[in-house]
Design a protein around this motif. Sequence first.
Motif, mmCIF file in Angstrom:
data_model
loop_
_atom_site.group_PDB
_atom_site.id
_atom_site.type_symbol
_atom_site.label_atom_id
_atom_site.label_comp_id
_atom_site.label_asym_id
_atom_site.label_seq_id
_atom_site.Cartn_x
_atom_site.Cartn_y
_atom_site.Cartn_z
ATOM 1 N N ILE A 30 -10.373 6.676 -6.723
ATOM 2 C CA ILE A 30 -9.346 5.830 -6.404
ATOM 3 C C ILE A 30 -8.166 5.793 -7.454
ATOM 4 N N VAL A 31 -8.612 6.027 -8.651
ATOM 5 C CA VAL A 31 -7.659 6.142 -9.462
ATOM 6 C C VAL A 31 -6.843 7.520 -9.277
ATOM 7 N N SER A 32 -7.667 8.588 -9.123
ATOM 8 C CA SER A 32 -6.972 9.764 -9.019
ATOM 9 C C SER A 32 -5.898 9.730 -7.792
ATOM 10 N N GLY A 33 -6.163 9.236 -6.487
ATOM 11 C CA GLY A 33 -5.368 8.914 -5.507
ATOM 12 C C GLY A 33 -4.196 8.096 -5.815
ATOM 13 N N LEU A 34 -4.342 6.921 -6.823
ATOM 14 C CA LEU A 34 -3.199 6.103 -6.948
ATOM 15 C C LEU A 34 -2.357 6.716 -8.215
ATOM 16 N N ASP A 35 -3.038 7.671 -8.958
ATOM 17 C CA ASP A 35 -1.966 8.567 -9.844
ATOM 18 C C ASP A 35 -1.331 9.449 -9.093
ATOM 19 N N ALA A 36 -1.752 10.138 -8.062
ATOM 20 C CA ALA A 36 -1.090 10.951 -7.276
ATOM 21 C C ALA A 36 0.093 10.476 -6.562
ATOM 22 N N ARG A 37 -0.236 9.147 -6.330
ATOM 23 C CA ARG A 37 0.994 8.264 -5.459
ATOM 24 C C ARG A 37 1.916 7.722 -6.441
ATOM 25 N N GLY A 38 1.831 7.724 -7.767
ATOM 26 C CA GLY A 38 2.775 7.156 -8.704
ATOM 27 C C GLY A 38 2.298 5.612 -8.904
ATOM 28 N N PHE A 39 1.247 5.252 -8.491
ATOM 29 C CA PHE A 39 1.147 3.792 -8.793
ATOM 30 C C PHE A 39 0.177 3.515 -10.161
ATOM 31 N N THR A 40 1.054 3.124 -11.021
ATOM 32 C CA THR A 40 0.520 3.202 -12.449
ATOM 33 C C THR A 40 0.119 1.768 -12.878
ATOM 34 N N HIS A 41 0.956 0.707 -12.642
ATOM 35 C CA HIS A 41 0.569 -0.720 -13.344
ATOM 36 C C HIS A 41 0.428 -1.793 -12.071
ATOM 37 N N ALA A 42 -0.424 -2.748 -12.440
ATOM 38 C CA ALA A 42 -0.903 -3.641 -11.548
ATOM 39 C C ALA A 42 0.275 -5.014 -11.396
ATOM 40 N N THR A 43 0.538 -5.398 -10.438
ATOM 41 C CA THR A 43 1.133 -6.761 -10.183
ATOM 42 C C THR A 43 0.441 -7.858 -10.788
ATOM 43 N N PRO A 44 1.129 -9.200 -10.840
ATOM 44 C CA PRO A 44 0.176 -10.125 -11.410
ATOM 45 C C PRO A 44 -0.798 -10.489 -10.753
ATOM 46 N N ILE A 45 -1.059 -10.611 -9.339
ATOM 47 C CA ILE A 45 -2.255 -10.962 -8.636
ATOM 48 C C ILE A 45 -3.182 -10.062 -8.746
ATOM 49 N N GLN A 46 -2.770 -8.835 -8.825
ATOM 50 C CA GLN A 46 -3.884 -7.470 -9.180
ATOM 51 C C GLN A 46 -4.630 -7.641 -10.250
ATOM 52 N N ALA A 47 -3.712 -7.819 -11.281
ATOM 53 C CA ALA A 47 -4.118 -8.133 -12.636
ATOM 54 C C ALA A 47 -5.013 -8.805 -12.980
ATOM 55 N N GLU A 48 -4.951 -9.967 -12.190
ATOM 56 C CA GLU A 48 -5.920 -11.405 -12.317
ATOM 57 C C GLU A 48 -7.120 -11.165 -11.539
#
Length: 434
Positions: A30-48
Amino acid sequence: MTQTSSPAATEQKKLLTDTRLDSLGLHPTIVSGLDARGFTHATPIQAETLPLAIKGTDIAGQAHTGTGKTAAFLLATLHRLLRDEPQPSDDAPARASQPRALILAPTRELADQIYKDALPLAADTGLKCVVCYGGTGYEEQRQAIADGVDVLIGTPGRLIDYYKQKIYTLKAIEVAVLDEADRMFDLGFINDIRYLFRKMPAPERRQNLLFSATLSHRVLELAYEHMNSPTLIRTDTETVNIGAITQQLYHVSKDDKLALLIGTLRQIDNGRTLIFINTKRTAEFIEDGLNANGFDAATLSGDVAQNKRLRLLEQFKTGELPIMVATDVAARGLHIPDVTHVINYDLPQDAQDYVHRIGRTARAGNTGSAISFACEEYVYSLPDIEAYIEHKIEAEMPTADAFADDVTVPARRPRKRRGGSRNGGSRRPRSRRA
């Protein structure tokens, strides 16, 4: 039920937190897929929610559409399925598909949006996602499920239809997600939800994720009934980006609203505008009125055929259709980027719906404008709305030049007959469409 809070939840104007997605313990695929698509940081609800969900904790989250909750429960679901080996049920019906995760949504548009969000997140995982909902593609959806599915996304009516045909079983469910739980109650789906939950393994044998714009008493009762000691996470969802929205209120007579609407739209330059009304009858009148006066507009409501609804949404998202007239079916659960203006042609009768409506603008860090017409029919909702948002909306009487003086008023469409006949034929009961 445990409740948590976080500084991230109070910073509603900030789209992303400092929490990196690759620091949360997500599965490497999942992490590699997120990196490949430029998703790096969480929104507040994701971080919680993600740190807890990744550990297997049940979550009851309060989160507005557009805050990243869809990605939150999708990432948690995919992580769980990649982490654990599938455990097929030995007593499942022969040849029945055995999905490992079920995601329930109240509307066809939301189910389709969740599916579209899931595809890029699951692209590198080898997990198959399928969506099903009423109004279109009956045989195609049925076959897609029968061919095997890991993550099944859908609306209650169509899901139950296929379940009763034994196209799939719920005996192998590892993750159950309920999105927009409050909307499920509003649309009368709660008995269907309970039916599906009771066909799954016991709550302690699966992970349960519930999200709702409001965690009302009835939603929390559902959480207690069908979840395993969920952690309650509230964010200040009702004021998300409200500071970035310019709110205006015009007191106007009902008969003058169309002229004011046309005059207002003529002042909007290259905008994308959502016009909210309270009834489908009014939606038809406004759509006809705008088209008769040179505007390109269409209506999104529950009576529009599914294929047409999806086409209109796509045209609105791309800017091909600049104006959308909508009932509250469009107020929740839809990701519509770059809406510059929301016009409440009718003030909503529910104060919460006001926030959901104006929340269609000022998304992803942008600013927006919300304009409301308070006429003699709906002005009585105004005190409740202002009490709910905890401030008065700047009100004014529109000047004479704010009204269009060359309005072509459309004729009302004839009412459609619902079955029956003049010689006593019986009417068929209306069926609920999901």
